[in-house]
Write a protein that holds these residues in place. Structure first.
Motif, PDB file in Angstrom:
ATOM      1  N   TYR A 110      51.174  40.780  45.456  1.00  0.00           N
ATOM      2  CA  TYR A 110      50.511  42.085  45.387  1.00  0.00           C
ATOM      3  C   TYR A 110      50.204  42.484  43.951  1.00  0.00           C
ATOM      4  O   TYR A 110      51.029  42.372  43.048  1.00  0.00           O
ATOM      5  CB  TYR A 110      51.380  43.160  46.036  1.00  0.00           C
ATOM      6  CG  TYR A 110      50.728  44.529  46.012  1.00  0.00           C
ATOM      7  CD1 TYR A 110      49.619  44.796  46.805  1.00  0.00           C
ATOM      8  CD2 TYR A 110      51.207  45.526  45.168  1.00  0.00           C
ATOM      9  CE1 TYR A 110      49.001  46.039  46.774  1.00  0.00           C
ATOM     10  CE2 TYR A 110      50.602  46.777  45.136  1.00  0.00           C
ATOM     11  CZ  TYR A 110      49.503  47.026  45.939  1.00  0.00           C
ATOM     12  OH  TYR A 110      48.899  48.260  45.888  1.00  0.00           O
ATOM     13  N   ASN A 111      48.993  42.964  43.769  1.00  0.00           N
ATOM     14  CA  ASN A 111      48.531  43.478  42.488  1.00  0.00           C
ATOM     15  C   ASN A 111      47.732  44.742  42.793  1.00  0.00           C
ATOM     16  O   ASN A 111      46.679  44.672  43.429  1.00  0.00           O
ATOM     17  CB  ASN A 111      47.660  42.434  41.776  1.00  0.00           C
ATOM     18  CG  ASN A 111      47.210  42.860  40.400  1.00  0.00           C
ATOM     19  OD1 ASN A 111      46.651  43.914  40.214  1.00  0.00           O
ATOM     20  ND2 ASN A 111      47.443  41.985  39.416  1.00  0.00           N
ATOM     21  N   SER A 112      48.238  45.894  42.373  1.00  0.00           N
ATOM     22  CA  SER A 112      47.619  47.161  42.770  1.00  0.00           C
ATOM     23  C   SER A 112      46.186  47.294  42.267  1.00  0.00           C
ATOM     24  O   SER A 112      45.370  47.997  42.875  1.00  0.00           O
ATOM     25  CB  SER A 112      48.456  48.341  42.258  1.00  0.00           C
ATOM     26  OG  SER A 112      48.476  48.378  40.844  1.00  0.00           O
ATOM     27  N   HIS A 138      44.130  44.417  44.445  1.00  0.00           N
ATOM     28  CA  HIS A 138      44.153  44.637  45.888  1.00  0.00           C
ATOM     29  C   HIS A 138      43.791  46.071  46.280  1.00  0.00           C
ATOM     30  O   HIS A 138      44.023  46.478  47.422  1.00  0.00           O
ATOM     31  CB  HIS A 138      45.534  44.294  46.456  1.00  0.00           C
ATOM     32  CG  HIS A 138      45.879  42.838  46.369  1.00  0.00           C
ATOM     33  ND1 HIS A 138      46.661  42.326  45.366  1.00  0.00           N
ATOM     34  CD2 HIS A 138      45.524  41.782  47.140  1.00  0.00           C
ATOM     35  CE1 HIS A 138      46.797  41.015  45.544  1.00  0.00           C
ATOM     36  NE2 HIS A 138      46.109  40.664  46.609  1.00  0.00           N
ATOM     37  N   GLU A 139      43.215  46.828  45.348  1.00  0.00           N
ATOM     38  CA  GLU A 139      42.918  48.237  45.629  1.00  0.00           C
ATOM     39  C   GLU A 139      42.055  48.408  46.873  1.00  0.00           C
ATOM     40  O   GLU A 139      42.311  49.275  47.717  1.00  0.00           O
ATOM     41  CB  GLU A 139      42.211  48.868  44.431  1.00  0.00           C
ATOM     42  CG  GLU A 139      41.786  50.311  44.672  1.00  0.00           C
ATOM     43  CD  GLU A 139      40.961  50.884  43.531  1.00  0.00           C
ATOM     44  OE1 GLU A 139      40.550  52.053  43.645  1.00  0.00           O
ATOM     45  OE2 GLU A 139      40.722  50.161  42.538  1.00  0.00           O
ATOM     46  N   PHE A 140      41.025  47.591  47.023  1.00  0.00           N
ATOM     47  CA  PHE A 140      40.089  47.761  48.131  1.00  0.00           C
ATOM     48  C   PHE A 140      40.501  46.973  49.383  1.00  0.00           C
ATOM     49  O   PHE A 140      39.844  47.092  50.420  1.00  0.00           O
ATOM     50  CB  PHE A 140      38.687  47.319  47.708  1.00  0.00           C
ATOM     51  CG  PHE A 140      38.030  48.244  46.723  1.00  0.00           C
ATOM     52  CD1 PHE A 140      37.376  49.390  47.145  1.00  0.00           C
ATOM     53  CD2 PHE A 140      38.070  47.970  45.365  1.00  0.00           C
ATOM     54  CE1 PHE A 140      36.775  50.239  46.247  1.00  0.00           C
ATOM     55  CE2 PHE A 140      37.469  48.813  44.446  1.00  0.00           C
ATOM     56  CZ  PHE A 140      36.814  49.960  44.886  1.00  0.00           C
ATOM     57  N   SER A 141      41.557  46.173  49.286  1.00  0.00           N
ATOM     58  CA  SER A 141      41.954  45.344  50.430  1.00  0.00           C
ATOM     59  C   SER A 141      43.320  45.722  50.986  1.00  0.00           C
ATOM     60  O   SER A 141      43.834  45.041  51.872  1.00  0.00           O
ATOM     61  CB  SER A 141      41.960  43.859  50.034  1.00  0.00           C
ATOM     62  OG  SER A 141      42.855  43.617  48.970  1.00  0.00           O
ATOM     63  N   TYR A 144      42.992  51.347  58.352  1.00  0.00           N
ATOM     64  CA  TYR A 144      43.773  50.176  58.753  1.00  0.00           C
ATOM     65  C   TYR A 144      43.088  48.876  58.354  1.00  0.00           C
ATOM     66  O   TYR A 144      43.732  47.826  58.278  1.00  0.00           O
ATOM     67  CB  TYR A 144      44.059  50.198  60.251  1.00  0.00           C
ATOM     68  CG  TYR A 144      42.857  49.951  61.140  1.00  0.00           C
ATOM     69  CD1 TYR A 144      42.566  48.676  61.611  1.00  0.00           C
ATOM     70  CD2 TYR A 144      42.011  50.990  61.512  1.00  0.00           C
ATOM     71  CE1 TYR A 144      41.470  48.435  62.421  1.00  0.00           C
ATOM     72  CE2 TYR A 144      40.920  50.770  62.321  1.00  0.00           C
ATOM     73  CZ  TYR A 144      40.657  49.491  62.776  1.00  0.00           C
ATOM     74  OH  TYR A 144      39.561  49.270  63.567  1.00  0.00           O
ATOM     75  N   GLN A 145      41.782  48.937  58.082  1.00  0.00           N
ATOM     76  CA  GLN A 145      41.077  47.761  57.576  1.00  0.00           C
ATOM     77  C   GLN A 145      40.789  47.895  56.077  1.00  0.00           C
ATOM     78  O   GLN A 145      39.931  47.194  55.552  1.00  0.00           O
ATOM     79  CB  GLN A 145      39.773  47.556  58.339  1.00  0.00           C
ATOM     80  CG  GLN A 145      39.979  47.133  59.798  1.00  0.00           C
ATOM     81  CD  GLN A 145      38.682  46.865  60.521  1.00  0.00           C
ATOM     82  OE1 GLN A 145      37.694  47.578  60.340  1.00  0.00           O
ATOM     83  NE2 GLN A 145      38.656  45.819  61.336  1.00  0.00           N
ATOM     84  N   ALA A 146      41.552  48.775  55.451  1.00  0.00           N
ATOM     85  CA  ALA A 146      41.357  49.065  54.023  1.00  0.00           C
ATOM     86  C   ALA A 146      39.903  49.481  53.785  1.00  0.00           C
ATOM     87  O   ALA A 146      39.317  50.172  54.618  1.00  0.00           O
ATOM     88  CB  ALA A 146      41.755  47.864  53.178  1.00  0.00           C
ATOM     89  N   LYS A 147      39.337  49.051  52.688  1.00  0.00           N
ATOM     90  CA  LYS A 147      37.934  49.372  52.379  1.00  0.00           C
ATOM     91  C   LYS A 147      37.062  48.123  52.462  1.00  0.00           C
ATOM     92  O   LYS A 147      36.003  48.041  51.834  1.00  0.00           O
ATOM     93  CB  LYS A 147      37.828  50.018  51.000  1.00  0.00           C
ATOM     94  CG  LYS A 147      38.368  51.446  50.939  1.00  0.00           C
ATOM     95  CD  LYS A 147      38.179  52.040  49.564  1.00  0.00           C
ATOM     96  CE  LYS A 147      38.422  53.545  49.570  1.00  0.00           C
ATOM     97  NZ  LYS A 147      39.789  53.911  49.966  1.00  0.00           N
ATOM     98  N   GLY A 148      37.513  47.174  53.274  1.00  0.00           N
ATOM     99  CA  GLY A 148      36.716  45.966  53.464  1.00  0.00           C
ATOM    100  C   GLY A 148      36.710  45.053  52.263  1.00  0.00           C
ATOM    101  O   GLY A 148      35.799  44.232  52.100  1.00  0.00           O
ATOM    102  N   SER A 167      34.544  39.900  53.442  1.00  0.00           N
ATOM    103  CA  SER A 167      33.252  40.588  53.374  1.00  0.00           C
ATOM    104  C   SER A 167      32.067  39.638  53.467  1.00  0.00           C
ATOM    105  O   SER A 167      30.974  40.056  53.847  1.00  0.00           O
ATOM    106  CB  SER A 167      33.151  41.365  52.058  1.00  0.00           C
ATOM    107  OG  SER A 167      33.077  40.467  50.954  1.00  0.00           O
ATOM    108  N   ASP A 168      32.267  38.382  53.094  1.00  0.00           N
ATOM    109  CA  ASP A 168      31.195  37.383  52.995  1.00  0.00           C
ATOM    110  C   ASP A 168      30.198  37.746  51.897  1.00  0.00           C
ATOM    111  O   ASP A 168      29.081  37.230  51.874  1.00  0.00           O
ATOM    112  CB  ASP A 168      30.458  37.202  54.328  1.00  0.00           C
ATOM    113  CG  ASP A 168      29.774  35.845  54.438  1.00  0.00           C
ATOM    114  OD1 ASP A 168      30.347  34.859  53.963  1.00  0.00           O
ATOM    115  OD2 ASP A 168      28.651  35.776  54.980  1.00  0.00           O
ATOM    116  N   ASN A 169      30.600  38.636  50.991  1.00  0.00           N
ATOM    117  CA  ASN A 169      29.733  38.999  49.873  1.00  0.00           C
ATOM    118  C   ASN A 169      29.670  37.862  48.852  1.00  0.00           C
ATOM    119  O   ASN A 169      30.678  37.208  48.583  1.00  0.00           O
ATOM    120  CB  ASN A 169      30.245  40.261  49.180  1.00  0.00           C
ATOM    121  CG  ASN A 169      30.039  41.499  50.028  1.00  0.00           C
ATOM    122  OD1 ASN A 169      29.210  41.503  50.943  1.00  0.00           O
ATOM    123  ND2 ASN A 169      30.771  42.549  49.735  1.00  0.00           N
TER     124      ASN A 169
END
Length: 409
Positions: free
Chosen positions: A116-118, A121-124, A131-135, A158-160
């Motif tokens: 974990y790294n805040s 991992h902010e958006f995940s 519950y799905q974070a921010k994708g 995301s497949d981005n």
């Protein structure tokens, strides 16, 4: 006949034995096995990641629709599977957050941030509300590009399609330059002139909307701030020209595409509506009598319909779905979306226009009389305190001076 069948069985057995002796995935065109090639790819990509002294610029877009826009991260990898992570979203990006990483072989090299790294991992990171974070992603499929010192990184969630770009200066230096661009363009409005016609280019949550040509729909594309301007998530056709990146010209107050084909004039409206503002209805001298009486009516109607208590604090500007006017009623939010189009005839005035029902508005349409009062009496004179960076702003209608209200940050 029996002899022929036995010969057939014998030949089949020989083929099966021969196949079983060949490692699955082996290709006679290669001198090494598939597993060896995968191991070599992992070793090679790790060597690439750890080679730069200053690390990599990671142009990161969470969510499969890029609704949050893009953000700059700086990643500095070492040989011991540790990574220093910086982000433009950090209050103090002079100090990185360090955690571990790994490179897996899953159909190609996959970069994973496995502890974990805040920052990273902010958006995940999911929560009770999301519950799905921010994708966001924490694993990325890496590959080389045709451009030197640039890697592709595709998010596994995301497949981005993202980019890692070799950094040639310190993380602090680069992120400071980005912040200067962000601060300069904060609250700006963009204007594009096409064949003598002036068009406002809407921007919200690091997404920019370019008008469609002829009968085509408008194009909404996410963007990221760079150390020289802004870069679009993907190449976009604007008036027949393919555009990917804009450079900021402060002297001309313009964003200019790299090929010079597209120019966005920068205008600073009288109020930065991308910020969060609050209207305190019951504060002394905060609103006019007309505004207060209209609020009292919707307050009473809301109580009669739902038995709920309507908060006397109303959010204005950048709310849940920017931009809008948002109410809070006994634990429930309700928003009506509005826009703040630039008034070309008098850009010193604040214009407000209806856009449509927002979050939960289908249940709270009885609050609309206050929306009507605000919108129908635009434009507004803007009086900010302090003048250079106001935290308190009084908005007074130019249509009816008895309609005024104060907003605060």
């Amino acid at each position: 006949m029996k002899t022929i069948i036995n010969k057939f069985k014998f030949c089949t057995l020989i083929l099966l034995v021969a196949f079983s002796c060949t490692e699955i995935g082996d290709d006679p065109a290669f001198d090494t096995s598939a597993s060896e090639r995968s191991s070599e790819a992992v070793t090679e990509i790790k060597a690439t990641l750890t080679e730069p002294t200053e690390g990599w610029i990671f142009e990161y877009y969470p969510h499969d629709l890029q609704i949050y826009g893009g953000y700059n991260y700086i990643l500095s990898f070492d040989d011991n599977n540790m990574v220093d992570v910086y982000s433009e979203r950090q209050a103090d990006f002079s100090i990185p957050e360090t955690s571990s990483y790994d490179i897996l072989s899953i159909g190609g090299p996959v970069l994973t941030f496995d502890t974990y790294n805040s920052v990273m991992h902010e958006f995940s990171t999911p929560s009770a509300a999301e519950y799905q974070a921010k994708g966001g992603d924490h694993e990325f499929i890496l590959s080389h590009t045709d451009v030197e010192d640039v890697l592709n990184a595709r998010g596994t969630v995301s497949d981005n399609n993202l980019k890692l770009i070799k950094l040639t200066e310190s993380p602090q230096s680069y992120l400071t330059k980005v912040k200067e661009i962000v601060d300069y363009l904060d609250g700006a409005v963009y204007i594009m002139s096409t064949d003598g016609e002036i068009t406002q280019i809407p921007v919200s949550n690091r997404n920019i909307t370019f008008p469609g040509e002829d009968l085509e729909e408008d194009t909404v594309v996410a963007f990221i701030y760079t150390d020289t301007g802004i870069k679009l998530y993907e190449t976009t056709t604007i008036n027949g020209n393919e555009v990917t990146e804009f450079t900021l010209d402060k002297d001309a107050n313009q964003l200019i595409s790299l090929d010079g084909s597209t120019v966005l004039d920068i205008v600073f409206p009288p109020l930065n509506t991308s910020q969060n503002w609050i209207i305190n209805v019951i504060g002394a001298g905060e609103v006019s009598d007309t505004f207060f009486n209209t609020f009292v009516n919707i307050y009473n109607n809301n109580g009669a319909i739902y038995g709920e208590t309507l908060s006397t604090d109303i959010e204005f500007g950048n709310t849940i779905t920017p931009t809008g006017i948002q109410f809070y009623s006994s634990g429930y939010y309700a928003e009506y979306n509005v826009t703040f189009p630039l008034l070309f005839s008098n850009p010193e005035l604040l214009s407000i226009a209806r856009k449509g029902a927002g979050f939960n508005w289908q249940w709270y349409g009885h609050l609309d009389p206050l929306i009507t009062l605000i919108v129908d009496n635009e434009p507004y004179e803007v009086e900010g305190t302090p003048a250079d960076d106001p935290t308190v702003v009084k908005l007074t209608s130019t249509v009816d001076p008895d309609v005024w209200f104060t907003i605060r940050k």
